[in-house]
Design a protein around this motif. Sequence first.
Motif, PDB file in Angstrom:
ATOM      1  N   MET A  35       0.237  -1.215   0.179  1.00 22.52           N
ATOM      2  CA  MET A  35      -0.315  -0.168   0.042  1.00 22.52           C
ATOM      3  C   MET A  35       0.915   1.159  -0.451  1.00 22.52           C
ATOM      4  N   ILE A  39       0.861   4.059  -3.026  1.00 18.51           N
ATOM      5  CA  ILE A  39       0.892   5.530  -2.349  1.00 18.51           C
ATOM      6  C   ILE A  39       1.878   6.378  -3.088  1.00 18.51           C
ATOM      7  N   VAL A 207     -13.653  10.581  16.219  1.00 18.65           N
ATOM      8  CA  VAL A 207     -11.772  10.853  15.903  1.00 18.65           C
ATOM      9  C   VAL A 207     -11.648  10.803  17.148  1.00 18.65           C
ATOM     10  N   TRP A 301      -7.295  -0.335   6.605  1.00 21.90           N
ATOM     11  CA  TRP A 301      -7.096   0.323   5.512  1.00 21.90           C
ATOM     12  C   TRP A 301      -7.147   1.892   5.953  1.00 21.90           C
ATOM     13  N   LEU A 305      -3.736   3.727   5.603  1.00 18.87           N
ATOM     14  CA  LEU A 305      -4.016   5.178   4.864  1.00 18.87           C
ATOM     15  C   LEU A 305      -3.626   6.444   6.202  1.00 18.87           C
ATOM     16  N   ILE A 306      -3.932   5.986   6.702  1.00 16.82           N
ATOM     17  CA  ILE A 306      -3.193   7.803   8.293  1.00 16.82           C
ATOM     18  C   ILE A 306      -1.993   7.375   7.768  1.00 16.82           C
ATOM     19  N   TRP A 308       0.750   6.510   6.244  1.00 17.99           N
ATOM     20  CA  TRP A 308       1.751   7.234   4.872  1.00 17.99           C
ATOM     21  C   TRP A 308       1.429   8.421   4.467  1.00 17.99           C
ATOM     22  N   THR A 309       0.065   9.283   5.569  1.00 21.30           N
ATOM     23  CA  THR A 309      -0.271  10.219   4.964  1.00 21.30           C
ATOM     24  C   THR A 309       1.113  11.281   6.005  1.00 21.30           C
ATOM     25  N   LEU A 310       0.714  10.848   7.313  1.00 25.46           N
ATOM     26  CA  LEU A 310       0.728  12.296   7.989  1.00 25.46           C
ATOM     27  C   LEU A 310       2.368  11.690   8.317  1.00 25.46           C
ATOM     28  N   PHE A 313       5.033  13.266  15.269  1.00 22.87           N
ATOM     29  CA  PHE A 313       5.250  14.715  15.300  1.00 22.87           C
ATOM     30  C   PHE A 313       6.451  14.660  16.242  1.00 22.87           C
ATOM     31  N   GLN A 317       5.028  18.361  21.028  1.00 23.87           N
ATOM     32  CA  GLN A 317       3.322  18.267  20.460  1.00 23.87           C
ATOM     33  C   GLN A 317       2.804  17.031  20.934  1.00 23.87           C
TER      34      GLN A 317
END
Lengths: 344, 169
Positions: A35, A39, A207, A301, A305-306, A308-310, A313, A317
């Motif tokens: 994945m 991406i 969330v 999934w 996805l998260i 490999w996106t962000l 920190f 933080q």
Amino acid sequence: MDWMFMLIALLKVLVVLVVFVLMLGAVLTWVERRMSALIQDRLGPNRAQIGNVRAWGLLHPIADMFKAFTKEDFVPAGANRMLFFLAPAIALASTLACFAVIPFGPGEHFTIAPLDSGMLFIIAIGSFGIYGVALGGWASNNNFGLLGALRGAAQLVSYEVTMGLNLVGVFAVFGTMSLSQLVLGQGELLWGWLPKWGVVVQPVGFVLFLIASMAENKRAPFDLPEGESEIIGYFAEFSAMRFATFFLTEFVEIVLIAAIAATVFFGGWQIPWLDPQGVAGGFITVAQIGFFVFKIIALCWLQMLIRWTLPRFRYDQLMNLGWKVLLPLSLANIVVTAIVLALS
Amino acid sequence: MAKLVDRPKADLVIRSYIPEVLRGLRVTSRHFWVNFLTRKNVVTIEYPEEKYPYPPRFRGQHRLMKREDDSVRCVACFLCATACPADCITIKAGERSDKNEKYPVSFEIDYIRCIFCGMCEEACPCDAIRLDSGDHKLPGYTREEEVLQKEDLLAKGGLSIAKQGGILQ
Ligand code: SF4
Ligand code: SF4
């Protein structure tokens, strides 16, 4: 407690843990690589093959397993052998134990151990995982390992609070702590069309829960205890199968988070808008279990996805986010929920 | 002089992370689904089955060139072996019976040492050694496999009709 009962329980454990959870966890180690590759416009590992069977690289987990088993099992000088041995086992066992109370389908048969306070069990046992981190770092007699363990312990303790508090809202709405009761409660429809899922009645809770549980899982963007890409952290000294155990734990935790989120916030095995009376009994059960598994996979999934996106920190933080943002928000969420419930 | 850089304070929408995170997720999931379903943007070249064409000036495995009569062009002058910075060319010279020239009885290149600098090619007065085979030495399991003999180098060789010994004769 006759032997028949034990046998059935054992069978359930085998099916749920070995066939489903560990398999999915192992496959996820490959999914993660494929994945991330897709991406990033690459292809990822697709070459492990037995004979001519390649199966898009699905055999990579098997190859990885052989690699992990045949590598040198290294124990650093001055390590506490006992704890060094125990740490990965604790990490994996405590994660696996949480699956005991997840209801995979309608009725008692589809839960390994139907407890009335299932969620409390998960929170209690799940936080055992912290010992895997702390002991692993401590026992390896390595400064970097110890520092990683410190970071890990602080992070896990901080986010455990938020994670637990965000479930309180759902408990309050459905008036139960038993997971199977929660799922039954989510079978209703709001205003006749909207499924009364946890995510519908507690969107903020979901969330916050997702953020907190991803932090619990110690994966990017919260992977400070490990810092896989450079600092390694608490399992710096772990190699071979011990390392693989830690690694697998991470992926089993993904499954666990997905399972909890699916149960608490996405209606568990409930299929909305489907009248169970209309379909033959056996078929509907299979469909419900399948739908639950589908929800778990979809949530896995999302987590990947998260991841490999962000970007990661910074540690301050992370602490700020945990204590100054997520905790007040989840408290406010509980207060608002309580007020709304009291008024209605 | 110090220059004042304008640093606008991020507004609450940005500082709440949420919209930006969602935008990021949109980008990554778009890439995922596009590549998952169509492989449209995937740039991977699956090497052994599919090869990337090397540029024309690529310096790969050596080849020894041949004359019109198919004999080796090399006159065993040792210029390449002398020029080689990695000291990986070993030549044994012998007399040719048909011409008043030498020829290499054996010509070895040790690819463990070769750095593919092309000095040998430049030093050669006879256009006898070239690195333009467009291929690279495949890896092997033993050190012996990595030393190529005259026959291996000739096998890749082609005809060269350049004037032997350059323009001056
Ligand atoms: S390419 Fe360079 S290193 Fe290789 S044989 Fe020629 S001169 Fe030596
Ligand atoms: S420089 Fe050319 S002619 Fe001289 S030995 Fe090397 S390959 Fe042969």
